[in-house]
Motif scaffolding. Structure first.
Motif, PDB file in Angstrom:
ATOM      1  N   GLY A  94      -7.860 -34.714 -62.881  1.00 60.73           N
ATOM      2  CA  GLY A  94      -7.790 -33.682 -61.862  1.00 60.73           C
ATOM      3  C   GLY A  94      -8.499 -34.037 -60.566  1.00 60.73           C
ATOM      4  N   ARG A  95      -9.280 -35.136 -60.585  1.00 58.69           N
ATOM      5  CA  ARG A  95      -9.942 -35.568 -59.335  1.00 58.69           C
ATOM      6  C   ARG A  95      -8.913 -35.986 -58.280  1.00 58.69           C
ATOM      7  N   PHE A  96      -7.721 -36.305 -58.755  1.00 59.75           N
ATOM      8  CA  PHE A  96      -6.643 -36.711 -57.855  1.00 59.75           C
ATOM      9  C   PHE A  96      -5.778 -35.487 -57.563  1.00 59.75           C
ATOM     10  N   SER A  97      -5.644 -35.148 -56.308  1.00 61.32           N
ATOM     11  CA  SER A  97      -4.840 -33.997 -55.935  1.00 61.32           C
ATOM     12  C   SER A  97      -4.077 -34.314 -54.664  1.00 61.32           C
ATOM     13  N   GLY A  98      -3.115 -33.476 -54.373  1.00 63.36           N
ATOM     14  CA  GLY A  98      -2.332 -33.716 -53.170  1.00 63.36           C
ATOM     15  C   GLY A  98      -1.772 -32.419 -52.630  1.00 63.36           C
ATOM     16  N   ARG A  99      -1.126 -32.533 -51.495  1.00 67.40           N
ATOM     17  CA  ARG A  99      -0.420 -31.391 -50.936  1.00 67.40           C
ATOM     18  C   ARG A  99       0.609 -31.905 -49.930  1.00 67.40           C
ATOM     19  N   GLN A 100       1.548 -31.028 -49.626  1.00 71.98           N
ATOM     20  CA  GLN A 100       2.566 -31.364 -48.643  1.00 71.98           C
ATOM     21  C   GLN A 100       2.670 -30.219 -47.653  1.00 71.98           C
ATOM     22  N   PHE A 101       2.840 -30.571 -46.399  1.00 73.15           N
ATOM     23  CA  PHE A 101       2.914 -29.585 -45.335  1.00 73.15           C
ATOM     24  C   PHE A 101       4.378 -29.261 -44.999  1.00 73.15           C
ATOM     25  N   SER A 102       4.558 -28.239 -44.176  1.00 71.78           N
ATOM     26  CA  SER A 102       5.916 -27.792 -43.866  1.00 71.78           C
ATOM     27  C   SER A 102       6.730 -28.851 -43.119  1.00 71.78           C
ATOM     28  N   ASN A 103       6.052 -29.811 -42.483  1.00 72.70           N
ATOM     29  CA  ASN A 103       6.777 -30.889 -41.790  1.00 72.70           C
ATOM     30  C   ASN A 103       6.985 -32.101 -42.699  1.00 72.70           C
ATOM     31  N   SER A 104       6.734 -31.918 -43.988  1.00 76.14           N
ATOM     32  CA  SER A 104       6.903 -32.927 -45.052  1.00 76.14           C
ATOM     33  C   SER A 104       5.783 -33.966 -45.101  1.00 76.14           C
ATOM     34  N   GLN A 148       1.450 -47.234 -60.705  1.00 72.70           N
ATOM     35  CA  GLN A 148       1.463 -46.032 -61.535  1.00 72.70           C
ATOM     36  C   GLN A 148       1.698 -44.805 -60.660  1.00 72.70           C
ATOM     37  N   PHE A 149       2.554 -43.929 -61.151  1.00 71.08           N
ATOM     38  CA  PHE A 149       2.942 -42.723 -60.436  1.00 71.08           C
ATOM     39  C   PHE A 149       1.812 -41.699 -60.484  1.00 71.08           C
ATOM     40  N   LEU A 150       1.491 -41.143 -59.310  1.00 74.03           N
ATOM     41  CA  LEU A 150       0.473 -40.092 -59.231  1.00 74.03           C
ATOM     42  C   LEU A 150       1.113 -38.715 -59.216  1.00 74.03           C
ATOM     43  N   PHE A 151       1.905 -38.420 -58.199  1.00 74.94           N
ATOM     44  CA  PHE A 151       2.602 -37.138 -58.100  1.00 74.94           C
ATOM     45  C   PHE A 151       3.686 -37.203 -57.040  1.00 74.94           C
ATOM     46  N   GLU A 152       4.557 -36.180 -57.087  1.00 72.53           N
ATOM     47  CA  GLU A 152       5.650 -36.072 -56.128  1.00 72.53           C
ATOM     48  C   GLU A 152       5.695 -34.659 -55.577  1.00 72.53           C
ATOM     49  N   TYR A 153       5.928 -34.549 -54.281  1.00 75.57           N
ATOM     50  CA  TYR A 153       6.049 -33.264 -53.614  1.00 75.57           C
ATOM     51  C   TYR A 153       7.422 -33.151 -52.971  1.00 75.57           C
ATOM     52  N   PHE A 154       7.957 -31.949 -53.047  1.00 79.65           N
ATOM     53  CA  PHE A 154       9.255 -31.645 -52.442  1.00 79.65           C
ATOM     54  C   PHE A 154       9.172 -30.232 -51.894  1.00 79.65           C
ATOM     55  N   SER A 155       9.462 -30.090 -50.612  1.00 84.53           N
ATOM     56  CA  SER A 155       9.381 -28.776 -49.961  1.00 84.53           C
ATOM     57  C   SER A 155       8.066 -28.068 -50.280  1.00 84.53           C
ATOM     58  N   GLU A 156       6.972 -28.781 -50.088  1.00 79.95           N
ATOM     59  CA  GLU A 156       5.590 -28.254 -50.199  1.00 79.95           C
ATOM     60  C   GLU A 156       5.178 -27.912 -51.634  1.00 79.95           C
ATOM     61  N   THR A 157       6.001 -28.261 -52.619  1.00 81.50           N
ATOM     62  CA  THR A 157       5.698 -27.953 -54.020  1.00 81.50           C
ATOM     63  C   THR A 157       5.542 -29.250 -54.816  1.00 81.50           C
ATOM     64  N   GLN A 158       4.517 -29.282 -55.662  1.00 81.06           N
ATOM     65  CA  GLN A 158       4.367 -30.444 -56.535  1.00 81.06           C
ATOM     66  C   GLN A 158       5.397 -30.334 -57.636  1.00 81.06           C
ATOM     67  N   ARG A 159       6.258 -31.326 -57.720  1.00 80.92           N
ATOM     68  CA  ARG A 159       7.371 -31.230 -58.664  1.00 80.92           C
ATOM     69  C   ARG A 159       7.143 -32.099 -59.894  1.00 80.92           C
ATOM     70  N   ASN A 160       6.435 -33.192 -59.743  1.00 79.85           N
ATOM     71  CA  ASN A 160       6.145 -34.089 -60.859  1.00 79.85           C
ATOM     72  C   ASN A 160       4.713 -34.579 -60.740  1.00 79.85           C
ATOM     73  N   LYS A 161       4.094 -34.845 -61.895  1.00 75.95           N
ATOM     74  CA  LYS A 161       2.715 -35.296 -61.887  1.00 75.95           C
ATOM     75  C   LYS A 161       2.557 -36.392 -62.919  1.00 75.95           C
ATOM     76  N   GLY A 162       1.787 -37.422 -62.583  1.00 78.42           N
ATOM     77  CA  GLY A 162       1.514 -38.501 -63.520  1.00 78.42           C
ATOM     78  C   GLY A 162       0.271 -38.208 -64.339  1.00 78.42           C
ATOM     79  N   ASN A 163      -0.155 -39.195 -65.108  1.00 81.90           N
ATOM     80  CA  ASN A 163      -1.291 -39.030 -66.016  1.00 81.90           C
ATOM     81  C   ASN A 163      -2.598 -39.462 -65.365  1.00 81.90           C
ATOM     82  N   PHE A 164      -3.014 -38.743 -64.368  1.00 82.10           N
ATOM     83  CA  PHE A 164      -4.275 -39.013 -63.682  1.00 82.10           C
ATOM     84  C   PHE A 164      -5.165 -37.780 -63.809  1.00 82.10           C
TER      85      PHE A 164
END
Lengths: 115, 112
Positions: free
Chosen positions: A62-72, A44-60
């Motif tokens: 709010g306890r599930f979170s993420g982030r992306q750094f400048s080095n990807s 099951q898809f949780l989320f997707e990040y592109f260039s430090e921005t969350q672009r897509n999110k699955g149906n989970f």
């Protein structure tokens, strides 16, 4: 070329704790996605990040979170762990985003067990 | 909402046999379809990616075909070997996103 690297490989936590998982994509890949795999629900898809921005999110929740750094590199965090969060968490990276036909490459995953 | 189905759920064959794994999807507006292999306790290994404009892709003993109009793909494995034993998953992107929708997989066992 190194593949997708996920750390740690295994984690054991207890209910109520929080956890942070890490993913280093293939060099040059800017899109990082996270998936949860369980025997009952499959992948099951949780989320997707592109260039430090969350672009897509699955149906989970709010306890599930993420982030992306400048080095990807990406991290995902799960707070207030529940028994049902026990799963294999997989990270995938791709060269470009928005369904432009690039293959996704997966890491070996982090096996999270909740006691 | 895209749904992906894989049949059969499990398959056991003797070594040397040619076999076909099936994948069907409900929304034919896909950019591509990807086949993966997963060994126990491991992540996913990408086997083949077929673009929506292609009808098939080949890599060694593997051949994947895609029929968008009927919402189906097949993975053909020639001259199967015990090392081919694994779970095979197919996946398609949801809409124009990077979100992949997976089938539940076919668990293949090749007996020596």
């Amino acid at each position: 070329k190194a593949g997708v690297t996920q750390t740690p490989r295994y984690l054991i936590k207890t209910r109520g704790q929080q956890v942070t998982l890490s993913c280093s994509p293939i060099s040059g890949h800017r899109s990082v996605s996270w998936y949860q795999q369980t025997p009952g629900q499959g992948l099951q898809f949780l989320f997707e990040y592109f260039s430090e921005t969350q672009r897509n999110k699955g149906n989970f929740p709010g306890r599930f979170s993420g982030r992306q750094f400048s080095n990807s590199r990406s991290e995902m965090n799960v707070s207030t762990l529940e028994l049902g969060d026990s799963a294999l968490y997989l990270c995938a990276s791709s060269l470009e985003g928005q369904g432009l036909g690039q293959p996704q490459h997966f890491g070996d995953g982090t096996r999270l067990s909740i006691l | 909402k895209q749904e992906v189905t894989q049949i059969p759920a499990a398959l056991s064959v003797p070594e040397g046999e040619n076999l076909v794994l099936n994948c069907s999807f409900t929304d034919s507006a896909i950019y591509n379809l990807q086949w993966f292999r997963q060994d126990p306790g491991k992540g996913l290994t990408s086997l083949l990616l077929i673009q929506s404009s292609q009808r098939e892709q080949t890599s060694g003993r593997l051949n994947a075909s895609l029929d968008k109009s009927s919402g189906r793909s097949t993975l053909y494995i020639a001259a199967s070997q015990p090392g081919d034993s694994a779970t095979y998953l197919c996946a398609v992107p949801q809409g124009g996103s990077e979100k992949l929708v997976f089938g539940k997989g076919t668990k293949l066992t090749v007996n020596p």
